[in-house]
Design an enzyme around this catalytic site. Structure first.
Site, PDB file in Angstrom:
ATOM      1  N   GLU A 150       0.828  -1.209   0.000  1.00  0.00           N
ATOM      2  CA  GLU A 150       0.000   0.000   0.000  1.00  0.00           C
ATOM      3  C   GLU A 150       0.864   1.261   0.000  1.00  0.00           C
ATOM      4  OE1 GLU A 150      -4.061  -1.653   2.177  1.00  0.00           O
ATOM      5  OE2 GLU A 150      -2.635  -0.484   3.353  1.00  0.00           O
ATOM      6  N   GLU A 197      -6.215  -7.888  -0.598  1.00  0.00           N
ATOM      7  CA  GLU A 197      -6.790  -7.780   0.742  1.00  0.00           C
ATOM      8  C   GLU A 197      -8.256  -7.381   0.643  1.00  0.00           C
ATOM      9  OE1 GLU A 197      -4.970  -5.120   3.508  1.00  0.00           O
ATOM     10  OE2 GLU A 197      -2.916  -5.666   2.939  1.00  0.00           O
ATOM     11  N   PHE A 209      -8.316  -5.900  16.439  1.00  0.00           N
ATOM     12  CA  PHE A 209      -9.762  -6.043  16.278  1.00  0.00           C
ATOM     13  C   PHE A 209     -10.193  -5.995  14.810  1.00  0.00           C
ATOM     14  CE2 PHE A 209      -9.432  -4.817  20.747  1.00  0.00           C
ATOM     15  CZ  PHE A 209     -10.220  -5.808  21.323  1.00  0.00           C
ATOM     16  N   HIS A 210      -9.219  -6.106  13.904  1.00  0.00           N
ATOM     17  CA  HIS A 210      -9.528  -6.266  12.486  1.00  0.00           C
ATOM     18  C   HIS A 210      -9.850  -7.739  12.253  1.00  0.00           C
ATOM     19  CE1 HIS A 210      -9.072  -6.384   8.146  1.00  0.00           C
ATOM     20  NE2 HIS A 210      -8.757  -5.098   8.080  1.00  0.00           N
TER      21      HIS A 210
END
Length: 711
Positions: A161, A320, A370-371
């Site tokens: 990215e 992704e 928490f992804h």
């Protein structure tokens, strides 16, 4: 445009190397050995056949300067390969180790206020830093030398990215590079002064050594728009140069494996000019994260439509996406009602031959704990993992049916996208700060679906001459050459639809004189057969900015919306068209009390004008989605659109290269169940889909039907 690299697709470890790739980012360095063995077992159960490895592992590979340790990575790659799982190996440069930042703080970026962007997150480095590039390319060469003959490594994943955290750098390194970039682009300082319009506000520079970065200039200071646009281009180019340097360092040692890097394309971002980047990869990849709410699947299809164009008719890679909620939004909605499966199959329907998630196992600590992931915190006995296994089985069935390698059929309408126009809408010097090119592309795309049409999204820089119709929503920046291409398209028989904020400026952010839209030295106006004198910007709310009652009463005197004669409404922008050419047809005009209040009653709002063998339509105001859909329906004949699809379904077709196999995808895009008739081919995937006694299909919410036809 640069010459495009030859398409090369990464092989799987299947007998013939073929199949739809399925897996995700794998971070075994976060876990003890026993978890890795369990991961392999679960990957095989889920039909995982590829992983992206070592993306953020620089500190594990080089724990101290010059000390490289590959034993742990060899061990993991061998385990994966022996289990039939291919590796997309990263260059590992996305995040540098702390020791490098401590030894060389000069590689850290500087923000526009002069603050150091400190280490501790991702991409805390300057793309123009020679020091950082030295360390990064050393790592690339070490990895290439070590893994050049490894049969389990089938692709290289450069960086990660690019531009996520260092898209804008205002350091002295960046300043020196920007001056060099400007000199290379303009050649003479006189040409730069002319392009930047430096006669305004006493900004003329006498040499390239006087060129400045658009750093913070005060609380309400406005950056010179041409300078800012060039800075956007420069930032894109510096990161693209860095990617090329990494790729080429590895390619000199290991040239036989394909290269990619993950783009970031969704309709809330376009970090780079990916029309340029797509030429520099062997296969196109994207990270796409869903938008919660009613736009969820439409937004996905719109983003994927651009990705398919960037892939130039070849399959592309979802590097992704998420199994459920992410952790970086103010409101992190989870996926439900089969959206995990629906989203993945929607990507395949739009040409993707690889479906990957971030990440394989949900982290127990760190910024992305928490992804969601393929194996959640709850473990294998969970709804998410069962859905992951179901998806893997479905993708395997599509592979066995021969889907991989087939390509998406194009539509007959192209909505044109321009990264430069998206960047330009962020300028604080425009008639309205509420312009957003990419959002307008999305709204026109969704409206086309509502009208039973499926449009493609194509970069402005690409060849779109084979389409019947092109649509330009808020393409603010149009170079003279682009206006000429558009006019030639219409003259040759095409239909052109120009939006209200299209062609405001040229590629130097100069306003064309003589009336609006001014791009092309008057050619755009000539094609459209209209001339506007002023923009009418409507206040969207009667509430005063400071909240005071007095100001609210004053603001309430200004109408917040204006009606059109065709029943549509406009709420932001109306071009005051005062002149129309002979043979121009007014399709809708402003009418009513609000229009009269703004001195627009009877003024043309939407027009059509013949140009050569084609037609040019001007939409001189913003329209809501349902109004755009009605307009497209009314223009169907002009657009040469003769077949109207079910607006509740997105129907796409993929065909094999030899034309022998056809795969039809039907995806429910509404919240209610729908009935499908006249389905082509034999069903091979029926997800939330039942065949009824009369031969039709009942497609539930988030349902997907895939059929196959042999020819």
């Amino acid at each position: 445009m640069a010459e495009r690299r030859t398409f090369r697709w990464p092989a799987l470890l299947t007998p013939d190397g073929r199949g739809i790739a399925y897996g995700g980012d794998y971070n075994p360095d976060q876990w003890p050995e026993e978890v890795i063995d369990d991961d392999i077992r679960l990957m095989q159960r889920a039909h995982v056949n590829t992983v992206a490895l070592a993306i953020f592992s620089w500190d594990k590979i080089e724990p101290r300067e010059g000390e490289f340790t590959f034993d742990w990575l060899d061990h993991v790659i061998d385990k994966l390969g022996n289990a039939g799982i291919a590796v997309d190996l990263a260059s590992a440069t996305a995040s540098a180790p702390i020791w490098l930042y401590n030894q060389h703080p000069e590689v850290l970026p500087i923000d526009r206020y002069g603050h150091v962007v400190n280490a501790g997150s991702r991409q805390s480095w300057r793309p123009t830093s020679a020091v950082f590039k030295h360390y990064a390319l050393t790592l690339c060469r070490q990895l290439a030398q070590h893994y050049k003959n490894n049969p389990y490594v089938t692709a290289w994943h450069m960086g990660n990215e690019y531009g996520w955290n260092n898209r804008y750098d205002y350091s002295d390194d960046a300043l020196a590079a920007f001056r060099t970039w400007c000199e290379r682009k303009y050649g003479t300082i006189e040409a730069l002064n002319k392009a930047w319009g430096t006669a305004f506000w006493s900004q003329q520079v006498n040499s390239f050594d006087e060129v400045l970065l658009p750093r913070h200039m005060g609380g309400d200071a406005m950056v010179n728009p041409p300078q800012q646009l060039d800075f956007e281009r420069f930032g894109n180019d510096m990161l693209l140069d860095f990617y090329r340097a990494e790729r080429d360092a590895i390619a000199q040692i290991c040239p036989d494996k394909p290269f990619t890097t993950n783009f970031m394309v969704s309709t809330d971002q376009c970090t780079m000019d990916y029309a340029q980047w797509a030429d520099e990869v062997d296969f196109v990849s994207n990270d796409h994260y869903f938008h919660e709410g009613e736009s969820h699947v439409d937004e996905l299809f719109c983003s994927d439509a651009l990705m398919d164009s960037l892939a130039a008719g070849k399959p592309w890679y979802v590097m992704e996406h998420s199994t459920s909620a992410v952790q970086w939004k103010p409101f992190n909605a989870r996926k439900r009602n089969g959206e995990l499966m629906r989203d993945a199959l929607a990507h395949v329907a739009m040409g993707a031959d690889a479906i990957n998630f971030f990440q394989w196992r949900q982290s127990a600590s760190g910024a992305e704990a928490f992804h969601s992931a393929m194996v959640p915190h709850a473990g294998e006995d969970s709804k998410i993992f069962r859905s992951v296994c179901e998806l893997g089985k479905t993708l395997n069935e599509l592979s066995e049916a021969g889907m991989q390698g087939s390509v998406l059929q194009r539509g007959d309408t192209a909505i044109l996208f321009s990264a430069e126009s998206e960047w330009a809408t962020r300028s604080r010097t425009l008639p309205s700060s509420k312009l957003n090119h990419w959002h307008d592309v999305r709204d026109w795309y969704r409206a086309a679906l509502d009208a039973g049409m499926r449009a493609d999204v194509v970069p402005l820089a690409y060849d779109w001459s084979a389409y019947h119709t092109i649509i330009l929503p808020t393409v603010i920046v149009l170079a003279d050459a682009d206006v000429r291409r558009i006019a030639d398209f219409a003259a040759a028989g095409g239909t052109v639809i120009i939006g209200y904020a299209t062609g405001l400026v040229d590629d130097c952010f100069h306003v064309g004189l003589g009336g609006y839209p001014g791009a092309g030295g008057g050619l755009l106006r000539e094609m459209l057969g209209v001339r506007g004198e002023e923009f009418n910007i409507v206040n969207e709310s009667s509430v005063a900015r400071d909240g005071s009652d007095d100001d609210a009463c004053a603001a309430a005197d200004d109408p917040a919306a204006i009606a059109l004669s065709n029943g549509a409404m406009t709420r932001l922008w109306q071009t005051d068209v005062t002149t129309i050419a002979p043979h121009t047809t007014v399709l809708a005009s402003y009418q009513g009390a609000a229009a009269a209040d703004w001195e627009l009653d009877g003024t043309p709002a939407v027009t059509s004008h013949p140009y050569g063998a084609g037609t040019a339509v001007y939409v001189g105001c913003d329209l809501e989605r349902h109004d755009i859909a009605q307009l497209l329906e009314s223009l169907a004949n002009v657009m040469n659109h003769t077949e109207t699809a079910n607006p509740s379904v997105v129907h796409t077709v993929r065909e094999s290269a030899d034309g022998r196999m056809r795969f039809d995808f039907y995806v429910n895009r509404v919240s209610a169940p729908i009935a499908l008739a006249n389905v082509v081919g034999e069903p091979i995937i029926t997800y939330r889909c039942d065949r009824t006694s009369d031969g039709t299909f009942a497609l539930a919410r988030n349902g997907v039907l895939v059929t196959k036809t042999m020819r």
